[in-house]
Enzyme design. Structure first.
Site, PDB file in Angstrom:
ATOM      1  NE  ARG A  37      -4.297  -1.664   1.604  1.00 52.50           N
ATOM      2  CZ  ARG A  37      -5.227  -2.176   2.377  1.00 52.50           C
ATOM      3  NH1 ARG A  37      -5.104  -2.124   3.692  1.00 52.50           N
ATOM      4  NH2 ARG A  37      -6.296  -2.725   1.861  1.00 52.50           N
ATOM      5  CE  LYS A 199     -19.546 -19.138   4.194  1.00 52.74           C
ATOM      6  NZ  LYS A 199     -19.583 -18.341   5.419  1.00 52.74           N
ATOM      7  N   GLY A 356      -9.287 -10.408  -1.840  1.00 52.63           N
ATOM      8  CA  GLY A 356      -8.141 -10.776  -1.013  1.00 52.63           C
ATOM      9  C   GLY A 356      -7.539 -12.122  -1.394  1.00 52.63           C
ATOM     10  N   GLY A 379     -12.869  -4.809  -0.139  1.00 55.62           N
ATOM     11  CA  GLY A 379     -14.289  -4.454  -0.055  1.00 55.62           C
ATOM     12  C   GLY A 379     -14.729  -3.466  -1.121  1.00 55.62           C
TER      13      GLY A 379
HETATM   14  P1  ADP Z   1     -11.876 -13.417  -2.476  1.00 52.40           P
HETATM   15  O1  ADP Z   1     -11.226 -13.120  -1.147  1.00 52.40           O
HETATM   16  O2  ADP Z   1     -10.881 -13.366  -3.613  1.00 52.40           O
HETATM   17  O3  ADP Z   1     -13.085 -12.543  -2.729  1.00 52.40           O
HETATM   18  P2  ADP Z   1     -13.426 -15.601  -1.417  1.00 52.40           P
HETATM   19  O4  ADP Z   1     -13.130 -15.125  -0.044  1.00 52.40           O
HETATM   20  O5  ADP Z   1     -14.804 -15.458  -1.922  1.00 52.40           O
HETATM   21  O6  ADP Z   1     -12.392 -14.933  -2.465  1.00 52.40           O
HETATM   22  O7  ADP Z   1     -13.099 -17.165  -1.529  1.00 52.40           O
HETATM   23  C1  ADP Z   1     -11.843 -17.702  -1.277  1.00 52.40           C
HETATM   24  C2  ADP Z   1     -11.913 -19.005  -0.532  1.00 52.40           C
HETATM   25  O8  ADP Z   1     -12.726 -19.964  -1.180  1.00 52.40           O
HETATM   26  C3  ADP Z   1     -10.549 -19.608  -0.404  1.00 52.40           C
HETATM   27  O9  ADP Z   1     -10.190 -19.667   0.968  1.00 52.40           O
HETATM   28  C4  ADP Z   1     -10.705 -21.021  -0.983  1.00 52.40           C
HETATM   29  O10 ADP Z   1     -10.031 -22.019  -0.255  1.00 52.40           O
HETATM   30  C5  ADP Z   1     -12.186 -21.227  -0.877  1.00 52.40           C
HETATM   31  N1  ADP Z   1     -12.651 -22.260  -1.827  1.00 52.40           N
HETATM   32  C6  ADP Z   1     -12.681 -22.190  -3.172  1.00 52.40           C
HETATM   33  N2  ADP Z   1     -13.130 -23.332  -3.695  1.00 52.40           N
HETATM   34  C7  ADP Z   1     -13.399 -24.164  -2.665  1.00 52.40           C
HETATM   35  C8  ADP Z   1     -13.893 -25.505  -2.565  1.00 52.40           C
HETATM   36  N3  ADP Z   1     -14.227 -26.212  -3.656  1.00 52.40           N
HETATM   37  N4  ADP Z   1     -14.049 -26.028  -1.343  1.00 52.40           N
HETATM   38  C9  ADP Z   1     -13.716 -25.317  -0.237  1.00 52.40           C
HETATM   39  N5  ADP Z   1     -13.247 -24.056  -0.263  1.00 52.40           N
HETATM   40  C10 ADP Z   1     -13.088 -23.489  -1.467  1.00 52.40           C
HETATM   41 MG    MG Z   2     -11.771 -13.766   0.818  1.00 54.51          MG
END
Ligand code: ADP
Ligand code: MG
Length: 400
Positions: A37, A199, A356, A379
């Site tokens: 940053r 999710k 992230g 965010g």
């Molecule tokens: P970002 O931070 O880039 O927005 P998210 O927080 O939505 O991404 O998702 C990242 C998480 O999703 C990671 O910790 C990864 O391990 C998990 N993940 C992705 N695919 C799977 C899966 N098939 N089963 C369990 N966890 C998963």
């Molecule tokens: Mg995340």
């Protein structure tokens, strides 16, 4: 989106410029452990100082809840900021408003830099309080915001102050807004989105907005399991959100209504548990064994993604395609990242990624530097993907 002002629109020589940065950096043992940053802010500080401005840097740090707390002081960031600025001296004021602040800001000469103490030591910051914004504004003559990562919050230092002083975007903010605008507001088509992660529930608004705007959405990660279940596929012991099966159906319907293709995994890498060294199997998506968990997309899914990539001109990516932190479940994400990076390097594809875990996954794949733009804004990046107006950006729009 309407035009926004930049540093080019300000005459900064000899002026006190309040520069909102994001110095909310990770610390370990009292020292900055990741300077990303600071490195992103440094060019704007250097340019302003080089033009003879008296640069007054403002930032939040952690969550001190509106009162002074030495644990959240910005003072330990000063040496790392000085290093990021190539050794330029940075003065420090122990408060961000009032006599303690003005003593330091009044003493600045042309081309000199000061950092003020944590904005969030005052409740007026997060309350977007006009009185607190006026107290900040009293320290300078011009305002520059270079903290896109804080722009989704209407706080005194990101929103109210921009209506008091002549306001403009700093270079990092400008680069982010230009990259994001090229990807979603005015993209070269076909435009596709790759959405993964854990999710559906955390990305409903992202999926809804993208379904209305992009030509194709590829869904991976655990969130795909909810979509697969909605299509009647048995995902066995995989992560799945039963309460969001309806949401998945709604997104599918919205996409088909808007003429947006929705691609789900064709195969999967499964295991009995998410653990290193666990025994894995690759199976067609409609043959996930009882008790197994889907932990990555399989090779057929990656091949389909690569083939589709060849026809796209713009790609927006948020969310890993598998549990990439635990090899070998990083394979799908790494292969997709490298394919997108190669198309980008060949000048065939504009790639914008953020989130992230996504940033960590691209770094893990060794291709973060090969994407057109990687947002570290967290965010704010997600709210932008949701199609929301960001208060800190709106406040920088050119009038008229
Ligand atoms: P970002 O931070 O880039 O927005 P998210 O927080 O939505 O991404 O998702 C990242 C998480 O999703 C990671 O910790 C990864 O391990 C998990 N993940 C992705 N695919 C799977 C899966 N098939 N089963 C369990 N966890 C998963
Ligand atoms: Mg995340």
């Amino acid at each position: 989106m309407g035009a926004f002002r930049t540093i080019d629109d300000l005459d900064v020589a000899g002026r006190r410029v309040l520069l909102r940065g994001d110095l909310n950096v990770p610390m370990a043992d009292g020292r900055v452990s990741d300077t990303t940053r600071l490195d992103r802010l440094a060019p704007t500080v250097s340019e302003l100082a080089g033009k003879g401005a008296r640069v007054i840097v403002l930032s939040h740090f952690g969550r001190p809840k509106g009162e002074p707390n030495p644990e959240f002081s910005l003072k330990p960031v000063v040496p790392a900021l000085e290093a990021a600025l190539g050794g330029r001296t940075v003065a420090f004021a122990p408060d961000c408003i009032g006599a303690a602040a003005s003593a330091v800001t009044e003493a600045l000469g042309d081309g000199e830099v000061a950092l003020l103490e944590n904005l969030r030591f005052h409740p007026g910051e997060e309350a977007n309080d006009p009185g607190f914004a006026r107290a900040l504004a009293a320290l300078g003559e011009l305002y520059v915001n270079d903290a896109f990562s804080a722009a989704h919050r209407a706080h005194a230092s990101t929103e109210a102050i921009a209506h008091i002083l002549p306001a403009a975007a700093g270079r990092a903010m400008q680069a982010e807004l230009e990259a994001l605008s090229k990807a979603l507001d005015d993209p070269e088509r076909p435009l596709a989105a790759l959405v993964g992660g854990a999710k559906v529930s955390s990305k409903i608004a992202v999926l809804e907005n993208l379904a209305a705007r992009v030509d194709a959405i590829v869904i991976g990660g655990a969130m795909a399991n909810t979509f697969l279940h909605a299509r009647g596929i048995d995902v066995a012991a995989s992560l799945m959100e039963p309460d969001f099966v309806g949401t998945a159906r709604d997104v599918e319907a919205a996409a088909s209504e808007a003429g947006c293709a929705l691609l789900l995994p064709e195969d999967a890498v499964v295991a009995a548990a998410l653990a290193p060294g666990v025994e894995t199997r690759t199976v067609p998506i409609d043959a996930v064994p009882a008790g197994a968990m889907i932990l990555d997309v399989g090779p057929a899914s990656v091949a389909a993604l690569k083939a589709a990539l060849g026809g796209w001109r713009t790609l927006v990516w948020n969310g890993p395609l598998g549990a990439f932190e635990t090899p070998p479940f990083d394979a799908g994400t790494v292969a997709a990242a490298r394919a997108a990076a190669a198309r980008t390097k060949a000048g065939q594809l504009l790639t914008v990624a953020g989130g992230g875990d996504t940033v960590a996954a691209l770094a893990h794949a060794g291709v973060a530097g090969d994407f057109s733009y990687v947002s570290t804004a967290g965010g704010a990046f997600l709210e932008w993907l949701e199609g929301k107006a960001l208060p800190g950006v709106e406040a920088l729009r050119a009038e008229g």
